[in-house]
Design a protein around this motif. Structure first.
Motif, short mmCIF file in Angstrom:
data_model
loop_
_atom_site.label_atom_id
_atom_site.label_comp_id
_atom_site.label_asym_id
_atom_site.label_seq_id
_atom_site.Cartn_x
_atom_site.Cartn_y
_atom_site.Cartn_z
N LEU A 1 48.24 41.27 51.05
CA LEU A 1 49.52 40.57 51.00
C LEU A 1 50.62 41.53 51.45
N ARG A 2 51.40 41.10 52.36
CA ARG A 2 52.46 42.00 52.83
C ARG A 2 53.81 41.29 52.77
N ARG A 3 53.97 40.48 51.75
CA ARG A 3 55.25 39.80 51.61
C ARG A 3 56.30 40.74 51.02
N ALA A 4 57.53 40.33 51.17
CA ALA A 4 58.61 41.12 50.57
C ALA A 4 58.55 40.98 49.06
N GLY A 5 59.13 41.93 48.35
CA GLY A 5 59.19 41.85 46.89
C GLY A 5 57.92 42.38 46.25
N ARG A 6 57.95 42.46 44.92
CA ARG A 6 56.80 43.00 44.21
C ARG A 6 55.77 41.89 44.06
N PRO A 7 54.53 42.09 44.52
CA PRO A 7 53.54 41.01 44.40
C PRO A 7 53.12 40.84 42.94
N SER A 8 52.77 39.60 42.57
CA SER A 8 52.28 39.33 41.22
C SER A 8 50.90 39.96 41.07
N LEU A 9 50.68 40.69 39.97
CA LEU A 9 49.38 41.30 39.75
C LEU A 9 48.31 40.23 39.58
N VAL A 10 47.10 40.58 39.99
CA VAL A 10 45.98 39.64 39.86
C VAL A 10 45.11 40.05 38.68
N VAL A 11 44.81 39.08 37.81
CA VAL A 11 43.98 39.34 36.63
C VAL A 11 42.56 38.87 36.93
N ARG A 12 41.60 39.78 36.74
CA ARG A 12 40.21 39.35 36.99
C ARG A 12 39.33 39.73 35.80
N ALA B 1 42.56 31.19 25.94
CA ALA B 1 42.85 30.30 27.08
C ALA B 1 42.94 31.12 28.37
N LEU B 2 43.61 32.28 28.30
CA LEU B 2 43.75 33.11 29.50
C LEU B 2 42.38 33.65 29.94
N LEU B 3 41.62 34.17 28.95
CA LEU B 3 40.32 34.74 29.30
C LEU B 3 39.38 33.65 29.83
N ARG B 4 39.44 32.46 29.23
CA ARG B 4 38.59 31.36 29.68
C ARG B 4 38.95 30.98 31.11
N TRP B 5 40.23 30.98 31.40
CA TRP B 5 40.63 30.60 32.76
C TRP B 5 40.02 31.56 33.80
N VAL B 6 40.16 32.88 33.58
CA VAL B 6 39.62 33.80 34.59
C VAL B 6 38.09 33.83 34.55
N HIS B 7 37.52 33.56 33.37
CA HIS B 7 36.06 33.46 33.27
C HIS B 7 35.55 32.30 34.14
N LEU B 8 36.27 31.19 34.11
CA LEU B 8 35.81 30.00 34.86
C LEU B 8 36.28 30.01 36.31
N ARG C 1 39.36 45.96 27.47
CA ARG C 1 38.44 46.10 28.62
C ARG C 1 37.72 44.78 28.96
N LEU C 2 38.40 43.66 28.74
CA LEU C 2 37.82 42.36 29.09
C LEU C 2 38.30 41.90 30.46
N VAL C 3 39.50 42.29 30.84
CA VAL C 3 40.01 41.95 32.18
C VAL C 3 40.58 43.23 32.81
N ALA C 4 40.78 43.18 34.12
CA ALA C 4 41.45 44.28 34.81
C ALA C 4 42.55 43.66 35.66
N GLU C 5 43.56 44.47 35.99
CA GLU C 5 44.64 43.97 36.85
C GLU C 5 44.67 44.77 38.14
#
Lengths: 401, 401
Positions: free
Chosen positions: A65-76, A17-24, A55-59
């Motif tokens: 983004l320069r907001r305060a706090g730790r930004p959420s990593l992006v999965v691609r 489900a996760l891989l399909r989401w970033v695939h689409l 090795r199917l996705v990278a983060e």
């Protein structure tokens, strides 16, 4: 009657489900994935780690983004290094592409195909394209399989092309022949043009987000790809969607299939070119020349487009009454015919379809253009990866030699 | 893009899968359930215990078995005490039934319906039937809801009957009206005749085990219920399957829908009766009289059935090319027409449909007969129970007062 999944199946489904989401949908933050998939943060973290290790996705850290706090990593998705081969066998040309996870065309080849060319004559150049492209694949890339799109009736069970009247094939095992020529064990998955184009447009094109879609594909004949309730309708053997052989005119012309007055005898290539006084001409350029002439005021061309547009709307109205779709897409040469005759198509639809079945339908041209059959053929190959990401990535199909 | 289920959802799915199995297939031993559902013995034991505690299933020692060792207990649905109400609103009659889990008709009522009767005039007698049947329900029985089958276009979202030309309704909220008359809060779930009959025949009738099915229902008009890939095809708003308004004869007769040459103008009640020289007659008995006359050698009746059989086969061929089904079922008055003209139907199908799309198709009459719409309407109501058995059983819908 399936029982609920076991723990192992749950993990596999979640990874898929996760891989399909970033695939689409492309790069997505962990925070969004948490909410979209309805899983908690630590589960998303663990799934992402597993997919990244394979090795199917990278983060990445999101840029800009320069907001305060730790930004959420992006999965691609690893589009550059996880890939499928896609082949599209059309009446007038042969095409092949290397398509990355996420539906990105990474490389492509094309060759005109004189009408009448037989199967053995297409396998060699197509395999040649794949070999050529394969030389440029980066080391360590993951090959997930191959898909073939063909204008013909394809048996779901094994990909046999039962009949492709306009290509001139009967019972051709093109998926097996291509794989054998390339030295692979795994046959390439074969699908019908309209079906795979519908799949692609539904996944990432003009019908994204629509659960009920008709994709009409025109070349010499007319094919239909149907999505109902979010799933492809392909019938018992895989031969569903033969809308080109819906009889619309009982007193019409004989059709190559043995019947009479089939929809494709009224809206196919020959119907338009004959009505435009150009009987004997063939191919997309000839269709475009009629559209051009009509735009320049040529009465014969205009009348021909009106007549074909009327019949196009006639058949669409029947299909809208049967399927109550949200979107009807016009692909292949029907794209050009539809654009030139949209008013006639819509008017026929309004006259003939019931108000309730047509009330929310949008008539559209595809967003992926001619790439739809290549991207859709690649989707056939990606299915195996998305069904079980770690297994498919751990034992990749041997790449063509 | 659904992630895998949580632990709670897993339990709910497993309870639903077990209950659905015995609902569709009847009494089944624990050992068989273990293998059919792919779960282990202790899980099956726990699920059965939960369902038995909720009084949805019972367990028995199988009769007549004298093998060594402890026999596997048999799990059966509590058909006598878990029930739905089902209502079928037809052109010529009104019917209601109490249907037990497992699809057993426990009680039924029927009334002729003069043509032209309006909605308010059907609600009172139907609610009266339900109240009458309700007096005979055993104490402690569990009511799961009500379903309504109607020959019209039903909006999926809320069960509004958008259009029922042959009943003469427009935008009638029959499910809400019936529930209100009965004093319940929960509207009855409404479905189209052909859709619910297809559901019933697919679940437990002539199309059991078939994943791709067309159910054609005839009365005054023609409706279609479509199952593709094991699931109902109802379209974006719920209006799919309007095969009666597929235009088969562009130069044909005007249709009540505003179009011309619709399939139902060639195979509906009026088409057959007019062709048989009985214009003005109506109803199933009139259809049966034509079939009778043909069997006794009446040439006009024979020709009428041949003509209608030809057009019936014509439309079936179009639909077979579109859906590549395993089974086509002829219900309502089409059952009688099909049986009298089967050779013409098959011959047209063979002439017009592509060999691959028709090669495995069986033409059949329904196994549930006229009960299909009642049993299918009850299936609509059972869906809620099967989706979450303990929740639905724990908070049963209040029975009609």
């Amino acid at each position: 009657m399936r029982a609920a999944p076991t723990q192992d199946e749950v993990r596999r489904q979640n990874l898929g489900a996760l891989l399909r989401w970033v695939h689409l949908h492309g790069a997505t933050s962990r925070a969004e994935l948490t909410s979209l998939l309805g899983l908690n943060r630590s589960t998303i973290g663990a799934l992402t780690a597993d997919l990244a290790a394979a090795r199917l996705v990278a983060e990445d850290t999101p840029k800009g983004l320069r907001r305060a706090g730790r930004p959420s990593l992006v999965v691609r998705p690893q589009s550059a290094s996880v890939y499928a081969y896609a082949v599209s066998i059309e009446v007038d040309r042969l095409r092949a592409a290397r398509v990355g996870l996420g539906g990105v065309v990474l490389d492509r080849r094309e060759l005109p195909r004189p009408r009448g060319v037989q199967i053995l004559e297409t396998v060699a150049p197509l395999a040649g394209f794949v070999r050529e492209m394969h030389r440029r694949v980066p080391a360590g890339a993951i090959y997930v399989g191959g898909g073939v799109s063909v204008a013909g009736m394809v048996r779901r069970e094994d990909g046999l092309v039962r009949l492709s009247p306009h290509i001139g094939w009967v019972d051709e095992p093109i998926g097996i022949a291509l794989a054998a020529e390339l030295g692979g064990d795994q046959p390439m998955t074969v699908g019908n043009h309209a079906d795979v184009a519908a799949l692609a447009e539904h996944a990432r094109g003009a019908a994204a987000g629509c659960d009920n879609v008709l994709y009409l594909y025109g070349d010499v004949g007319i094919g239909g790809g149907i999505i109902a309730g979010g799933r492809r309708v392909t019938g018992h053997g895989g031969y569903g969607g033969e809308v080109g052989h819906m009889v619309v005119n009982p007193h019409g012309k004989p059709c190559g299939c043995g019947s009479r007055g089939c929809w494709e005898t009224e809206i196919g290539e020959a119907a338009l070119l004959t009505a435009a006084g150009r009987a004997g001409a063939t191919g997309r350029d000839a269709i475009l020349a009629v559209v051009d002439a009509a735009e320049r005021g040529d009465t014969t061309a205009r009348n021909a487009l009106r007549q074909v547009g009327d019949w196009l709307g006639f058949g669409v109205a029947n299909l809208v009454n049967i399927f109550n779709p949200e979107a009807v897409l016009f692909g292949g040469t029907l794209r050009d015919v539809y654009l030139a005759a949209a008013a006639h198509v819509r008017s026929r639809l309004n006259e003939m379809a019931l108000p309730a079945t047509r009330e929310h339908v949008r008539l559209r041209t595809p967003a992926l253009g001619d790439d739809a059959t290549l991207i859709g053929a690649a989707e056939l190959a990606f299915e195996r990866l998305l069904a079980d990401p770690l297994d498919a990535a751990g034992s990749p199909v041997p790449p063509p030699r």
